[in-house]
Design an enzyme around this catalytic site. Structure first.
Site, short mmCIF file in Angstrom:
data_model
loop_
_atom_site.label_atom_id
_atom_site.label_comp_id
_atom_site.label_asym_id
_atom_site.label_seq_id
_atom_site.Cartn_x
_atom_site.Cartn_y
_atom_site.Cartn_z
CD GLU A 1 -3.06 -1.01 2.20
OE1 GLU A 1 -2.94 -0.19 3.12
OE2 GLU A 1 -4.02 -1.79 2.11
CG HIS B 1 -8.78 6.49 1.35
ND1 HIS B 1 -8.64 6.29 0.01
CD2 HIS B 1 -8.23 5.41 1.95
CE1 HIS B 1 -8.04 5.13 -0.21
NE2 HIS B 1 -7.78 4.58 0.96
NE ARG C 1 -4.59 5.55 3.07
CZ ARG C 1 -5.21 4.70 3.86
NH1 ARG C 1 -5.74 5.12 4.98
NH2 ARG C 1 -5.28 3.43 3.56
CG HIS D 1 -10.13 6.79 5.33
ND1 HIS D 1 -11.12 5.89 5.05
CD2 HIS D 1 -9.00 6.06 5.56
CE1 HIS D 1 -10.62 4.66 5.10
NE2 HIS D 1 -9.34 4.74 5.43
NE ARG E 1 -5.10 5.44 9.03
CZ ARG E 1 -5.76 4.45 8.42
NH1 ARG E 1 -5.62 3.21 8.81
NH2 ARG E 1 -6.57 4.71 7.43
C1 LIG Z 1 -13.87 2.14 4.82
C2 LIG Z 1 -12.71 2.00 5.78
C3 LIG Z 1 -11.61 1.25 5.43
C4 LIG Z 1 -10.53 1.12 6.31
N1 LIG Z 1 -9.47 0.31 5.98
C5 LIG Z 1 -8.48 0.11 6.89
C6 LIG Z 1 -7.43 -0.81 6.64
O1 LIG Z 1 -7.41 -1.47 5.60
N2 LIG Z 1 -6.47 -0.97 7.59
C7 LIG Z 1 -6.46 -0.26 8.76
O2 LIG Z 1 -5.55 -0.43 9.57
N3 LIG Z 1 -7.46 0.61 9.03
C8 LIG Z 1 -8.47 0.80 8.14
N4 LIG Z 1 -9.48 1.67 8.43
C9 LIG Z 1 -9.49 2.33 9.74
C10 LIG Z 1 -9.89 1.30 10.80
O3 LIG Z 1 -10.93 0.50 10.31
C11 LIG Z 1 -10.34 1.99 12.07
O4 LIG Z 1 -9.45 2.98 12.47
C12 LIG Z 1 -10.45 0.97 13.20
O5 LIG Z 1 -11.24 -0.11 12.78
C13 LIG Z 1 -11.05 1.62 14.43
O6 LIG Z 1 -11.36 0.63 15.36
P1 LIG Z 1 -11.99 1.06 16.76
O7 LIG Z 1 -12.27 -0.19 17.48
O8 LIG Z 1 -11.17 2.10 17.37
O9 LIG Z 1 -13.36 1.80 16.33
P2 LIG Z 1 -14.60 1.27 15.51
O10 LIG Z 1 -14.28 0.03 14.79
O11 LIG Z 1 -15.13 2.39 14.73
O12 LIG Z 1 -15.64 0.92 16.67
C14 LIG Z 1 -16.23 1.95 17.43
C15 LIG Z 1 -17.41 1.38 18.16
O13 LIG Z 1 -17.93 2.33 19.09
C16 LIG Z 1 -19.34 2.34 19.00
N5 LIG Z 1 -19.83 3.63 19.49
C17 LIG Z 1 -19.55 4.86 19.00
N6 LIG Z 1 -20.21 5.81 19.70
C18 LIG Z 1 -20.90 5.16 20.67
C19 LIG Z 1 -21.78 5.59 21.71
N7 LIG Z 1 -22.14 6.87 21.89
N8 LIG Z 1 -22.28 4.65 22.54
C20 LIG Z 1 -21.98 3.33 22.39
N9 LIG Z 1 -21.19 2.88 21.39
C21 LIG Z 1 -20.64 3.78 20.55
C22 LIG Z 1 -19.61 2.09 17.53
O14 LIG Z 1 -20.93 1.70 17.29
C23 LIG Z 1 -18.58 1.00 17.26
O15 LIG Z 1 -19.06 -0.25 17.68
C24 LIG Z 1 -10.56 1.80 7.56
C25 LIG Z 1 -11.67 2.57 7.90
C26 LIG Z 1 -12.75 2.66 7.03
C27 LIG Z 1 -13.93 3.49 7.43
#
Ligand SMILES: Cc1cc2nc3c(=O)[nH]c(=O)nc-3n(C[C@H](O)[C@H](O)[C@H](O)COP(=O)(O)OP(=O)(O)OC[C@H]3O[C@@H](n4cnc5c(N)ncnc54)[C@H](O)[C@@H]3O)c2cc1C
Length: 500
Positions: free
Chosen positions: A115, A236, A284, A345, A380
């Protein structure tokens, strides 16, 4: 309700944390709340994969560290970068132990992708649905674990806090909304972990799902926790462009460029080498800026990804989800280019944490996209965020285990501060849209000091025009209303930091 550990969010950060903690301390009461279904999260949509140095003959930790530092524009914390990169192989093993499957080559070894910004092939992936595979395996483990109590459709509203004898604020739990019962509740806990993900929904054009409204960061801001680097929003470069679609933009993964796709303008000319010697594989921030400049000169609405020169079967094999999406949009990738445009993103900043994921408020931890660890600096490196969440959830578990047994139960009686009301939902939805559009217009790629001033004024205008009804909502709660309040607060802080 009382629990020992309370987690907000069910993406990779929250789920991996509860699994690790439960395996170390079977005596603890562990509770996880999440505002939608258990799977809904940014994690579920991750396509490209997770960066891990596996083959020390061709790659090295040092190269991954250097790539991360270079992408971060001198703003990374080197100690954190080293820690995260070196812990990646162990995290991958743990993911596999939980049941996540990754693509392999014919000889059985992991098939590593390339990537932008990476000097080597080091991205572990499952086709173009890596996040879904990770989320699937973690959810399965959590649901099978009797010690972990899960509440879905539970919206966390605010932190419960208490002043200690030194007049320092401590975290004591969360105020939550139980959507099924339409009741506001308090959950007390010795430790709270915010794993609430990103805030792409501040912008109208974003790859983030509707849940990514920065609620955890807004809660932290209201409670006075240190929040850092919100100015570093990553755009992105290649979200699918569709002029008539509202809502989250479908992502065309960076790995597609790693696979050989070209970025072209309407005339079919590759333009990236005019901006950076790495061409399509620049980081990016560089690619998004180049697209912005290209469009400013041409007046066109979008640029294109050209995969026509690639073997279609191989493309389809590698990116079945993206291939299907294009087909559904009426784009035959062997004959037509894919229209793309940068979209918000990833939030590189967030709740400031130390290397054990501890925030500036005692008993409050933050992990994943809502946290700012210093790994990403100003930008990032692709596929470093799933990894960051895994590494820091393990660090948080260690810290929590050393601290937990010294924390006494809280005696404070928390009165209900809100009552549930949907009276303002229509106004809140309308306000959310106006905010998102102004942020995309004035505070995204190509922003200038003048456009940021405009953004600031328009945000203040929203506070003012909305004040007639927002003032009436001090004691009222509904999910759309609270999300709008959170988005406004974050946008205000983000633009302020962008202007500094
Ligand atoms: C389309 C896309 C593609 C991506 N591709 C990549 C990749 O290939 N590689 C990589 O490293 N990263 C990638 N990323 C980034 C990565 O997916 C995220 O940074 C990472 O998954 C975040 O994980 P997290 O557990 O911190 O948050 P999240 O996975 O976003 O989880 C957050 C959780 O908190 C909950 N929540 C939020 N607010 C509240 C509230 N008020 N009350 C209760 N629950 C709440 C949500 O419902 C969710 O369950 C991508 C992101 C996107 C959007």
């Amino acid at each position: 309700m009382h629990t020992d550990i309370l987690v907000m969010g069910s993406g990779i950060a929250g789920l991996s944390f509860v699994l690790r903690l439960a395996s170390k301390r079977p005596d603890l009461r562990i509770t996880l709340v999440t505002k939608s279904s258990l799977e809904e999260s940014n994690t579920k949509y991750a396509q490209g994969g997770m960066a891990v140095v596996l083959n020390q003959d061709e790659d090295s930790f040092e190269q991954h560290i250097q790539d991360t530092l270079a992408a971060g524009q001198g703003k990374c914390n080197k100690e954190i970068v080293e820690m995260v990169v070196r812990k990646a192989p162990a995290c991958l093993q743990e993911l596999q132990h939980w049941g996540a499957q990754f693509d392999r080559k014919a000889d059985g070894s992991l098939n590593l992708g390339l990537e932008g910004g990476h000097s080597q092939h080091r991205i572990v992936h499952q086709k173009d649905q890596t996040g879904w595979e990770i989320e699937r395996s973690l959810v399965q483990q959590v649901l099978a674990h009797p010690q972990i109590q899960v509440f879905t459709q539970y919206f966390a509203i605010d932190l419960l806090t208490e002043q200690n004898s030194d007049n320092k604020k401590l975290c004591r739990g969360l105020r939550v909304f139980d959507e099924a019962r339409q009741e506001i509740k308090t959950i007390r806990a010795k430790i709270v972990l915010l794993a609430s993900g990103g805030m792409g929904q501040v912008f109208s054009s974003t790859t983030n799902p509707l849940v990514a409204t920065g609620d955890g960061v807004a809660m932290a801001l209201r409670a006075g926790a240190k929040v850092k680097d919100l100015r570093y929003v990553q755009f992105h470069p290649t979200a699918f462009y569709s002029p008539n679609t509202e809502g989250p933009a479908f992502l065309i993964s960076e790995a597609v460029r790693g696979f050989g796709a070209h970025l072209v303008n309407r005339q079919g000319e590759r333009f990236m080498f005019r901006y950076d010697s790495r061409g399509e594989l620049a980081t990016r921030d560089v690619v998004s800026q180049a697209i912005y400049q290209e469009l400013a000169q041409s007046g066109e609405a979008c640029v294109y990804l050209d995969v026509k020169h690639l073997e279609e079967e191989a493309f389809k094999q590698q990116f079945p989800f993206i291939h299907q999406f294009c087909t559904d949009q009426g784009i035959a990738v062997k004959q037509q280019n894919i229209p793309v445009l940068p979209a918000a993103h990833y939030q590189c900043g967030g709740i400031s944490v130390d290397k054990k994921a501890q925030t500036s408020i005692p008993n409050l931890y933050a992990v994943g996209e809502c946290a700012c660890t210093g790994l990403h600096g100003a930008n990032r490196l692709a596929s470093n965020s799933l990894l960051e969440a895994l590494v820091f959830s393990a660090e948080a578990v260690e810290a929590v285990l050393t601290q937990l047994d010294t924390i006494p139960d809280s005696k404070v009686d928390y009165a209900h501060a809100y009552s549930f009301s949907t009276d303002w939902d229509a106004l809140a939805q309308q306000g959310r849209k106006s905010l998102q559009h102004l942020m995309t217009q004035y505070a995204s790629v190509g922003r200038t000091p003048d456009s940021l001033q405009e953004a600031e004024q328009q945000i203040q205008f929203l506070f003012l025009t909305d004040s007639s009804w927002l003032a009436d909502t001090q004691q009222a709660f509904s999910v759309p209303l609270q999300e709008y309040k959170n988005l406004l607060l974050i946008a205000e802080e983000m633009v302020k930091q962008m202007r500094d």
